[in-house]
Design a protein around this motif. Structure first.
Motif, PDB file in Angstrom:
ATOM      1  N   UNK A 264       0.963  -1.454  -0.111  1.00  0.00           N
ATOM      2  CA  UNK A 264       0.406   0.168  -0.064  1.00  0.00           C
ATOM      3  C   UNK A 264       1.437   1.069  -0.235  1.00  0.00           C
ATOM      4  N   UNK A 265       2.058   1.027   0.689  1.00  0.00           N
ATOM      5  CA  UNK A 265       2.635   2.483   0.411  1.00  0.00           C
ATOM      6  C   UNK A 265       4.005   2.510  -0.283  1.00  0.00           C
ATOM      7  N   UNK A 266       4.051   1.868  -1.015  1.00  0.00           N
ATOM      8  CA  UNK A 266       4.318   1.675  -2.420  1.00  0.00           C
ATOM      9  C   UNK A 266       3.695   2.316  -3.556  1.00  0.00           C
ATOM     10  N   UNK A 267       2.553   1.989  -3.318  1.00  0.00           N
ATOM     11  CA  UNK A 267       1.579   2.105  -4.581  1.00  0.00           C
ATOM     12  C   UNK A 267       1.192   3.591  -4.080  1.00  0.00           C
ATOM     13  N   UNK A 285      -6.086   1.078 -12.644  1.00  0.00           N
ATOM     14  CA  UNK A 285      -7.207   1.541 -12.289  1.00  0.00           C
ATOM     15  C   UNK A 285      -7.093   2.893 -11.037  1.00  0.00           C
ATOM     16  N   UNK A 286      -5.680   2.346  -9.588  1.00  0.00           N
ATOM     17  CA  UNK A 286      -5.844   2.839  -8.432  1.00  0.00           C
ATOM     18  C   UNK A 286      -4.661   4.885  -9.229  1.00  0.00           C
ATOM     19  N   UNK A 287      -3.997   4.374 -10.618  1.00  0.00           N
ATOM     20  CA  UNK A 287      -2.943   5.320 -10.935  1.00  0.00           C
ATOM     21  C   UNK A 287      -3.567   6.458 -12.050  1.00  0.00           C
ATOM     22  N   UNK A 289      -7.700   7.341 -11.527  1.00  0.00           N
ATOM     23  CA  UNK A 289      -8.733   7.816 -10.938  1.00  0.00           C
ATOM     24  C   UNK A 289      -8.011   9.261 -10.136  1.00  0.00           C
ATOM     25  N   UNK A 290      -8.471   9.863 -11.218  1.00  0.00           N
ATOM     26  CA  UNK A 290      -8.144  11.412 -10.243  1.00  0.00           C
ATOM     27  C   UNK A 290      -9.220  11.204  -8.645  1.00  0.00           C
ATOM     28  N   UNK A 291      -9.265  11.255  -8.040  1.00  0.00           N
ATOM     29  CA  UNK A 291      -9.784  10.907  -7.210  1.00  0.00           C
ATOM     30  C   UNK A 291      -8.643  10.717  -5.840  1.00  0.00           C
ATOM     31  N   UNK A 292      -7.712   9.293  -6.661  1.00  0.00           N
ATOM     32  CA  UNK A 292      -7.022   8.501  -5.952  1.00  0.00           C
ATOM     33  C   UNK A 292      -5.522   8.904  -6.434  1.00  0.00           C
ATOM     34  N   UNK A 293      -4.851   9.678  -7.502  1.00  0.00           N
ATOM     35  CA  UNK A 293      -4.210   9.978  -7.661  1.00  0.00           C
ATOM     36  C   UNK A 293      -3.533  11.447  -8.402  1.00  0.00           C
ATOM     37  N   UNK A 294      -2.194  11.851  -8.139  1.00  0.00           N
ATOM     38  CA  UNK A 294      -1.428  13.327  -8.619  1.00  0.00           C
ATOM     39  C   UNK A 294      -0.874  12.163  -9.751  1.00  0.00           C
TER      40      UNK A 294
END
Length: 446
Positions: A264-267, A285-287, A289-294
């Motif tokens: 989780x830390x790495x992601x 999807x995590x990278x 998604x504007x809600x989860x990713x910069x």
């Protein structure tokens, strides 16, 4: 779908395609409800979504019993030894599936339906879907029987900041030395680390993440489990070289507390723009998604690096779905109906669209891979042929208890690297010897 959260070489056969088509048509028949025990992971939402599609398409019910990694494994171990398993499908990890095979707990799938076959488009992941009970070996040749269906191609890819590569005129690395040089360009702590690596101790955490380093240097933990050579090699010069490469990246261009970094830390380090590279299973999807990713649209994927001598060698940490022997015939048929449907092209496309990597080579190399959300697929398809099973013995969990501790201690500086590897070798040799293996040791590293 009932959803419970607990706190605790593609197989080629002439009849495979036609048999699968026949079985797929039967998968739409009404079946009794089934329960699948599964781990919580970055790819779980995609699996959950494809289960919901199955329910919509067929009207059948699938219950998901979701647990942390270790909790899921313990439930599976208990279930197969019960009078009747409460779970109709086990989602087994590459590190532990062999103990279910060797124990005789899994039902050969053609024993449920003689016409069942693995789709020719589904990877076998180093033949891990098959078991020869007589020879006690993993193989799809000879007397090897199909006992599982892959559900996730959990193997590491190199994730890198494509925008920074373009800005600095960097080329995608194929060797660890090239990765090191690229990471140096990006390393500007604490704002950004050249690479973020997982080093935290867990069930199969730091060990999984160092495998690409040690395997690509010609090292390993045990010499040749499939071939019956149980020489302990974790303190070989080759394994040492792989770990030295890992530590060079960690110490020079990595996170300052690599030994404490979880998956989780790495992601999160990548998603928040604080890592130029990570090595991990694809979770696009995590990278994106504007809600989860910069870093939306700024992360790309490649085969993990290797050495000039050995090339890339990612370790397989994939997941397999199998049906326990100790469930009713009616439930076995219902479980097989789901596994049949899961292999279809429609299901595999839906799986990918839901954010989970598919297990179909046809989907990975289709035009879908040219679309931005699925840009990881070609790297994944290119990685699988060189990926290796990490453990093929039922004592894997005992070996992992050793490697997780000693590798973490070496990364954190609690033990000097050679000392940690020598200690691990002695402890692994004892595990294997106590289990009845001829497990010679190498001379200690000096």
């Amino acid at each position: 779908m009932a959803f419970f959260t607990r706190q605790t070489k593609p197989l080629r056969t002439g009849l495979a395609a036609s048999a699968l088509a026949l079985c797929a048509s039967l998968a739409t028949a009404a079946e009794v409800p089934i329960t699948i025990v599964i781990n919580q992971s970055p790819w779980f939402p995609g699996f959950q979504a494809v289960v919901e599609k199955y329910e919509e398409d067929t009207g059948n019910t699938v219950n998901l019993d979701v647990n942390p990694f270790a909790g899921s494994l313990e439930k599976q171990r208990t279930a197969v030894r019960a009078g009747e398993s409460p779970f109709d499908i086990l989602i087994m990890n590459a590190g532990f599936f062999v103990e279910f095979y060797t124990g005789g707990f899994m039902q050969p799938l053609t024993g449920i339906d003689a016409d069942f076959a693995l789709s020719e488009d589904i990877f076998t992941f180093d033949d891990s879907v098959c078991w020869d009970a007589t020879a006690k070996t993993i193989t799809c040749d000879g007397d090897g029987q199909l006992v599982s269906v892959p559900v996730n191609p959990f193997l590491p890819l190199l994730h890198y900041r494509s925008d920074l590569y373009e800005e600095h005129g960097l080329e995608v690395p194929t060797t660890w030395d090239q990765l090191y040089e690229n990471a140096k360009v990006m390393h500007n702590p604490p704002r950004m680390y050249g690479i973020s690596q997982r080093g935290q101790r867990g069930a199969f955490d730091v060990t999984f993440d160092v495998f690409p380093y040690i395997l690509s240097h010609g090292g390993g933990v045990i010499a040749d489990q499939k071939g019956g050579d149980y020489t302990v090699t974790i303190n070989s010069p080759e394994t040492l070289a792989g770990m030295e490469t890992y530590l060079k990246l960690a110490n020079d261009v990595g996170h300052p507390s690599t030994a404490g970094q979880t998956q989780t830390n790495v992601i999160q380090n990548m998603a928040t723009g604080r890592a130029g590279h990570i090595q991990g299973v694809p979770a696009p999807a995590q990278f994106d998604d504007p809600k989860q990713s910069a870093v939306v649209g700024k992360v790309d994927y490649a085969v993990v690096p290797g050495t000039e001598e050995h090339g890339p060698a990612p370790g397989l940490g994939h997941w397999l779905a199998g049906i326990p022997r100790n469930v009713s015939d009616e439930n076995k048929q219902a479980a097989l109906a789901f596994l049949t449907w899961f292999q279809t092209d429609e299901a595999q496309h839906a799986y990918a669209e839901a954010g989970s990597p598919p297990v179909s080579k046809a989907v990975m190399t289709s035009d879908m891979a040219d679309e931005e959300p699925y840009r990881y697929m070609r790297a994944l398809a290119a990685s699988i042929p060189t990926a290796q099973l990490t453990f093929t013995i039922p004592e894997a969990s005992q070996v992992l208890a050793v490697t997780e501790l000693r590798l973490n201690q070496a990364i954190g500086g609690e033990l000097e690297l050679k000392e940690a590897l020598n200690m691990a070798a002695e402890e692994i040799a004892k595990v294997l010897s106590d289990a009845g293996y001829d497990a010679p040791m190498l001379d200690p590293l000096q």
